[in-house]
Design a protein around this motif. Sequence first.
Motif, PDB file in Angstrom:
ATOM      1  N   UNK A   1     -14.232 -43.154 -25.194  1.00  0.00           N
ATOM      2  CA  UNK A   1     -13.911 -41.874 -25.830  1.00  0.00           C
ATOM      3  C   UNK A   1     -12.790 -41.241 -25.010  1.00  0.00           C
ATOM      4  N   UNK A   2     -11.531 -41.479 -25.360  1.00  0.00           N
ATOM      5  CA  UNK A   2     -10.408 -41.181 -24.456  1.00  0.00           C
ATOM      6  C   UNK A   2     -10.365 -39.749 -23.939  1.00  0.00           C
ATOM      7  N   UNK A   3     -10.558 -38.765 -24.817  1.00  0.00           N
ATOM      8  CA  UNK A   3     -10.453 -37.375 -24.372  1.00  0.00           C
ATOM      9  C   UNK A   3     -11.595 -37.018 -23.425  1.00  0.00           C
ATOM     10  N   UNK A   4     -12.819 -37.332 -23.817  1.00  0.00           N
ATOM     11  CA  UNK A   4     -13.964 -36.989 -22.971  1.00  0.00           C
ATOM     12  C   UNK A   4     -13.958 -37.782 -21.671  1.00  0.00           C
ATOM     13  N   UNK A   5     -13.482 -39.002 -21.718  1.00  0.00           N
ATOM     14  CA  UNK A   5     -13.414 -39.816 -20.502  1.00  0.00           C
ATOM     15  C   UNK A   5     -12.382 -39.238 -19.535  1.00  0.00           C
ATOM     16  N   UNK A   6     -11.237 -38.799 -20.043  1.00  0.00           N
ATOM     17  CA  UNK A   6     -10.252 -38.159 -19.179  1.00  0.00           C
ATOM     18  C   UNK A   6     -10.781 -36.858 -18.600  1.00  0.00           C
ATOM     19  N   UNK A   7     -11.421 -36.062 -19.454  1.00  0.00           N
ATOM     20  CA  UNK A   7     -12.006 -34.782 -19.023  1.00  0.00           C
ATOM     21  C   UNK A   7     -13.069 -35.006 -17.949  1.00  0.00           C
ATOM     22  N   UNK A   8     -13.949 -35.982 -18.166  1.00  0.00           N
ATOM     23  CA  UNK A   8     -15.023 -36.238 -17.207  1.00  0.00           C
ATOM     24  C   UNK A   8     -14.470 -36.697 -15.867  1.00  0.00           C
ATOM     25  N   UNK A   9     -13.449 -37.559 -15.896  1.00  0.00           N
ATOM     26  CA  UNK A   9     -12.834 -38.005 -14.633  1.00  0.00           C
ATOM     27  C   UNK A   9     -12.128 -36.851 -13.924  1.00  0.00           C
ATOM     28  N   UNK A  10     -11.490 -35.975 -14.685  1.00  0.00           N
ATOM     29  CA  UNK A  10     -10.827 -34.804 -14.105  1.00  0.00           C
ATOM     30  C   UNK A  10     -11.837 -33.988 -13.298  1.00  0.00           C
ATOM     31  N   UNK A  11     -12.977 -33.704 -13.915  1.00  0.00           N
ATOM     32  CA  UNK A  11     -14.007 -32.940 -13.206  1.00  0.00           C
ATOM     33  C   UNK A  11     -14.586 -33.752 -12.044  1.00  0.00           C
ATOM     34  N   UNK A  12     -14.858 -35.024 -12.284  1.00  0.00           N
ATOM     35  CA  UNK A  12     -15.450 -35.862 -11.239  1.00  0.00           C
ATOM     36  C   UNK A  12     -14.601 -35.846  -9.976  1.00  0.00           C
TER      37      UNK A  12
END
Length: 338
Positions: A249-260
């Motif tokens: 899920x490209x958007x959520x995966x980018x968002x999750x990594x940003x926070x991580x």
Amino acid sequence: MPDTYVASGGEFNRDTNYITTRITADGRDGYPVEPGRYRLIVARACPWANRAIIVRRLLGLEGVLSIGFCGPTHDQRSWTFDLDPDGLDPVLKIPRLRDAYLKRYPDYPKGITVPAIVDVPTGEVVTNDFAQLTLDLSTEWTAHHRPGAPQLYPEPLRAEIDEVSKRIYTEVNNGVYRCGFAGSQDAYDAAYDRLFTALDWLSERLSGQRYLVGDTITEADVRLFTTLARFDAVYHGHFKCNRQKLTELPVLWGYARDLFQTPGFGDTTDFVQIKQHYYIVHTDVNPTQVVPKGPDLSVWLTPHGREELGGRPFGDGTPPGPTAEGERVPAGHGAGAG
């Protein structure tokens, strides 16, 4: 972790009747904010407790609100302090969180859940209301926030944060459980559709903005992150949330990594304990109690590109400093552990 029940129709229902006593600046419930008086009891495995760990760290409350870590597994009666020497919490001197609940309510009839805050002088639980607990850390403990602490629940945005958080809770935080504990095919099918409808909505919302509400990290982001962090390791397989992995899920995966990769998020995430909890405790879902070795966690540290959307993680504030001694995720339990 909050109580869970499955209704007769096969649909999962969560018991949400928590101890709603609050610790406030004015002490109106009998528990005023006081440095050193209270102890936050958590388990790294639990997404609801993980929120409290993150917020406490972001706000810099380590010096005024101590923390105790339960082990990743528990029995029918209670979370236990099996990570500590002799199996006792070093401050409360109890082996089971249940002891603090029974100290205040001798006939406490409900599940023993984390996060919980305990009044150290009396040894009594004060609250296990996980949703209100983190809001109070942001709004009632302000006199003790670190310099540069972020505004996780800024007044101008509270109505929008509440609205977004409500949908995240009902459809995503709770939605994965609705899938995992569905007792019938129809209940599961409906739960699956609800979950991925919400994830599609979040993908659309986050496609053009870096954070959920406003241009900084807020309570809403904390609430979504702890579910996303567990998605591929647990929910995709164990809870049958398998339309896509988070990494697909490209958007959520980018968002999750940003926070991580933001201090306070990834450095509080213990993938080993997360997997141990779900796969060992949920014997109705995984009767063998075999814990999977995967997935590869090094991908959490890959570039996410979300900076291009602008936004400032901490607004006018600053990132928290290094994790306090004794509170670090054990070596090999975080990203890069494989």
